[in-house]
Design a protein around this motif. Structure first.
Motif, PDB file in Angstrom:
ATOM      1  N   GLU A  96      35.326  30.434  50.861  1.00 43.58           N
ATOM      2  CA  GLU A  96      34.939  31.782  51.292  1.00 43.58           C
ATOM      3  C   GLU A  96      35.582  32.836  50.404  1.00 43.58           C
ATOM      4  OE1 GLU A  96      32.671  32.476  53.592  1.00 43.58           O
ATOM      5  OE2 GLU A  96      32.431  30.315  53.846  1.00 43.58           O
ATOM      6  N   THR A  97      34.810  33.865  50.090  1.00 42.35           N
ATOM      7  CA  THR A  97      35.361  35.021  49.386  1.00 42.35           C
ATOM      8  C   THR A  97      35.493  36.197  50.348  1.00 42.35           C
ATOM      9  OG1 THR A  97      33.133  35.656  48.657  1.00 42.35           O
ATOM     10  CG2 THR A  97      34.446  34.341  47.130  1.00 42.35           C
ATOM     11  N   PHE A  98      34.725  36.174  51.434  1.00 41.85           N
ATOM     12  CA  PHE A  98      34.826  37.187  52.483  1.00 41.85           C
ATOM     13  C   PHE A  98      35.540  36.525  53.648  1.00 41.85           C
ATOM     14  CE2 PHE A  98      30.878  37.868  50.118  1.00 41.85           C
ATOM     15  CZ  PHE A  98      31.145  39.120  49.585  1.00 41.85           C
ATOM     16  N   ARG A  99      36.642  37.079  54.034  1.00 38.71           N
ATOM     17  CA  ARG A  99      37.479  36.516  55.090  1.00 38.71           C
ATOM     18  C   ARG A  99      37.965  35.093  54.782  1.00 38.71           C
ATOM     19  NH1 ARG A  99      33.346  38.452  59.238  1.00 38.71           N
ATOM     20  NH2 ARG A  99      33.849  40.629  59.438  1.00 38.71           N
ATOM     21  N   PRO A 100      38.569  34.874  53.616  1.00 41.71           N
ATOM     22  CA  PRO A 100      39.118  33.549  53.314  1.00 41.71           C
ATOM     23  C   PRO A 100      40.332  33.266  54.195  1.00 41.71           C
ATOM     24  CG  PRO A 100      39.784  35.118  51.639  1.00 41.71           C
ATOM     25  CD  PRO A 100      38.811  35.832  52.544  1.00 41.71           C
ATOM     26  N   SER A 101      40.637  31.992  54.368  1.00 35.73           N
ATOM     27  CA  SER A 101      41.784  31.604  55.204  1.00 35.73           C
ATOM     28  C   SER A 101      43.115  31.782  54.493  1.00 35.73           C
ATOM     29  CB  SER A 101      41.638  30.143  55.640  1.00 35.73           C
ATOM     30  OG  SER A 101      40.492  29.995  56.442  1.00 35.73           O
ATOM     31  N   CYS A 102      43.095  31.819  53.164  1.00 37.78           N
ATOM     32  CA  CYS A 102      44.335  31.981  52.405  1.00 37.78           C
ATOM     33  C   CYS A 102      43.991  32.517  51.013  1.00 37.78           C
ATOM     34  CB  CYS A 102      45.076  30.651  52.292  1.00 37.78           C
ATOM     35  SG  CYS A 102      44.177  29.387  51.368  1.00 37.78           S
ATOM     36  N   GLU A 103      44.993  32.893  50.271  1.00 33.40           N
ATOM     37  CA  GLU A 103      44.806  33.438  48.926  1.00 33.40           C
ATOM     38  C   GLU A 103      44.202  32.399  47.977  1.00 33.40           C
ATOM     39  OE1 GLU A 103      44.809  36.232  45.831  1.00 33.40           O
ATOM     40  OE2 GLU A 103      44.825  36.395  48.000  1.00 33.40           O
ATOM     41  N   ARG A 104      44.622  31.139  48.094  1.00 36.45           N
ATOM     42  CA  ARG A 104      44.081  30.082  47.238  1.00 36.45           C
ATOM     43  C   ARG A 104      42.569  29.946  47.450  1.00 36.45           C
ATOM     44  NH1 ARG A 104      43.039  24.554  47.421  1.00 36.45           N
ATOM     45  NH2 ARG A 104      43.380  23.503  45.437  1.00 36.45           N
ATOM     46  N   GLU A 105      42.111  29.971  48.702  1.00 38.69           N
ATOM     47  CA  GLU A 105      40.680  29.873  48.980  1.00 38.69           C
ATOM     48  C   GLU A 105      39.928  31.044  48.348  1.00 38.69           C
ATOM     49  OE1 GLU A 105      37.568  29.094  52.624  1.00 38.69           O
ATOM     50  OE2 GLU A 105      39.487  30.023  53.130  1.00 38.69           O
ATOM     51  N   ARG A 106      40.478  32.247  48.472  1.00 42.01           N
ATOM     52  CA  ARG A 106      39.838  33.427  47.885  1.00 42.01           C
ATOM     53  C   ARG A 106      39.708  33.275  46.369  1.00 42.01           C
ATOM     54  NH1 ARG A 106      40.908  37.350  44.921  1.00 42.01           N
ATOM     55  NH2 ARG A 106      43.143  37.016  44.892  1.00 42.01           N
ATOM     56  N   MET A 107      40.781  32.814  45.727  1.00 38.74           N
ATOM     57  CA  MET A 107      40.777  32.676  44.268  1.00 38.74           C
ATOM     58  C   MET A 107      39.757  31.637  43.803  1.00 38.74           C
ATOM     59  SD  MET A 107      44.878  33.082  43.469  1.00 38.74           S
ATOM     60  CE  MET A 107      44.745  31.986  42.112  1.00 38.74           C
ATOM     61  N   ILE A 108      39.706  30.476  44.464  1.00 36.42           N
ATOM     62  CA  ILE A 108      38.737  29.445  44.084  1.00 36.42           C
ATOM     63  C   ILE A 108      37.324  29.931  44.391  1.00 36.42           C
ATOM     64  CG2 ILE A 108      37.947  27.071  44.471  1.00 36.42           C
ATOM     65  CD1 ILE A 108      40.893  26.383  45.152  1.00 36.42           C
ATOM     66  N   GLY A 109      37.157  30.635  45.506  1.00 34.06           N
ATOM     67  CA  GLY A 109      35.851  31.191  45.850  1.00 34.06           C
ATOM     68  C   GLY A 109      35.356  32.174  44.803  1.00 34.06           C
ATOM     69  N   GLU A 110      36.249  33.011  44.290  1.00 33.46           N
ATOM     70  CA  GLU A 110      35.861  33.951  43.234  1.00 33.46           C
ATOM     71  C   GLU A 110      35.504  33.227  41.941  1.00 33.46           C
ATOM     72  OE1 GLU A 110      38.872  36.970  42.897  1.00 33.46           O
ATOM     73  OE2 GLU A 110      38.369  37.814  44.867  1.00 33.46           O
ATOM     74  N   ARG A 111      36.255  32.147  41.621  1.00 38.37           N
ATOM     75  CA  ARG A 111      35.914  31.351  40.432  1.00 38.37           C
ATOM     76  C   ARG A 111      34.554  30.678  40.595  1.00 38.37           C
ATOM     77  NH1 ARG A 111      40.736  27.636  39.999  1.00 38.37           N
ATOM     78  NH2 ARG A 111      39.227  26.348  38.894  1.00 38.37           N
ATOM     79  N   ALA A 112      34.276  30.168  41.804  1.00 38.07           N
ATOM     80  CA  ALA A 112      32.975  29.536  42.071  1.00 38.07           C
ATOM     81  C   ALA A 112      31.846  30.552  41.927  1.00 38.07           C
ATOM     82  CB  ALA A 112      32.966  28.912  43.462  1.00 38.07           C
ATOM     83  N   THR A 113      32.078  31.764  42.405  1.00 36.84           N
ATOM     84  CA  THR A 113      31.071  32.827  42.304  1.00 36.84           C
ATOM     85  C   THR A 113      30.769  33.140  40.846  1.00 36.84           C
ATOM     86  OG1 THR A 113      31.817  33.778  44.395  1.00 36.84           O
ATOM     87  CG2 THR A 113      30.538  35.222  42.943  1.00 36.84           C
ATOM     88  N   ARG A 114      31.801  33.335  40.052  1.00 38.38           N
ATOM     89  CA  ARG A 114      31.603  33.641  38.628  1.00 38.38           C
ATOM     90  C   ARG A 114      30.952  32.476  37.880  1.00 38.38           C
ATOM     91  NH1 ARG A 114      36.711  35.683  39.447  1.00 38.38           N
ATOM     92  NH2 ARG A 114      37.649  33.974  38.283  1.00 38.38           N
TER      93      ARG A 114
END
Length: 174
Positions: A96-114
């Motif tokens: 998830e990039t919106f409401r991720p459970s932790c910073e690591r999830e947000r970072m991987i989610g942003e990499r997946a998006t790009r």
């Protein structure tokens, strides 16, 4: 072969749903054998489509989505807008990039998006129905698998560690 075997063949990857270039209408191309086992009905439908649609020549420039006016853009690692249709990539799940459970999830989610944006912008692709044959999810998004040269772009994200296979064991990103 019994009717259940015929049905399972129709539901598999042979059902490619392609958005016809130049319009928002969907054209379903089913290449599974018809009642006579020849696949002639599917070939007739495919032959009536524009050359670019038959070859899976969907192509667009995909920016990252921003604002509320979304026509063609990447929402996150497993959701896109294409020609005004919101599409959930059916064979993967990404962090998830919106409401991720932790910073690591947000970072991987942003990499997946790009990375999804890069893959889509690399060239022509085909939008196919998932093996389940479901056309929409519970949120009304179109369910599609994105293919290029017969390879799922979603599965490339899985191999790169940016997604997990849909329906597989749930992965904790944190």
């Amino acid at each position: 072969m019994g009717s259940s075997g015929r049905t399972s063949r129709r539901v598999r990857w042979f059902g490619a749903l392609t958005l016809a270039l130049g319009g928002a209408a969907f054209a379903a191309v089913f290449l599974a054998p018809g009642p006579g086992g020849t696949g002639a009905a599917g070939a007739q439908v495919a032959a009536s489509l524009p050359e670019a649609a038959r070859g899976g020549a969907e192509r667009a420039v995909f920016p990252i989505c921003s604002g509320s006016n979304r026509v063609t853009c990447v929402v996150d690692g497993d959701t896109i807008w294409y020609r005004g249709t919101k599409i959930r990539i059916a064979d993967i799940d990404t962090p998830e990039t919106f409401r991720p459970s932790c910073e690591r999830e947000r970072m991987i989610g942003e990499r997946a998006t790009r990375r999804l944006q890069e893959l889509l912008n690399e060239g022509a692709f085909t939008l196919a129905l998932p093996p389940s044959g479901r056309e929409t999810d519970r949120y009304g998004r179109a369910l599609r698998v994105v293919l290029r040269g017969g390879e799922s772009l979603g599965q490339r994200l899985v191999r790169e560690g940016l997604a997990m296979r849909w329906g597989g064991p749930r992965r904790e990103w944190c």
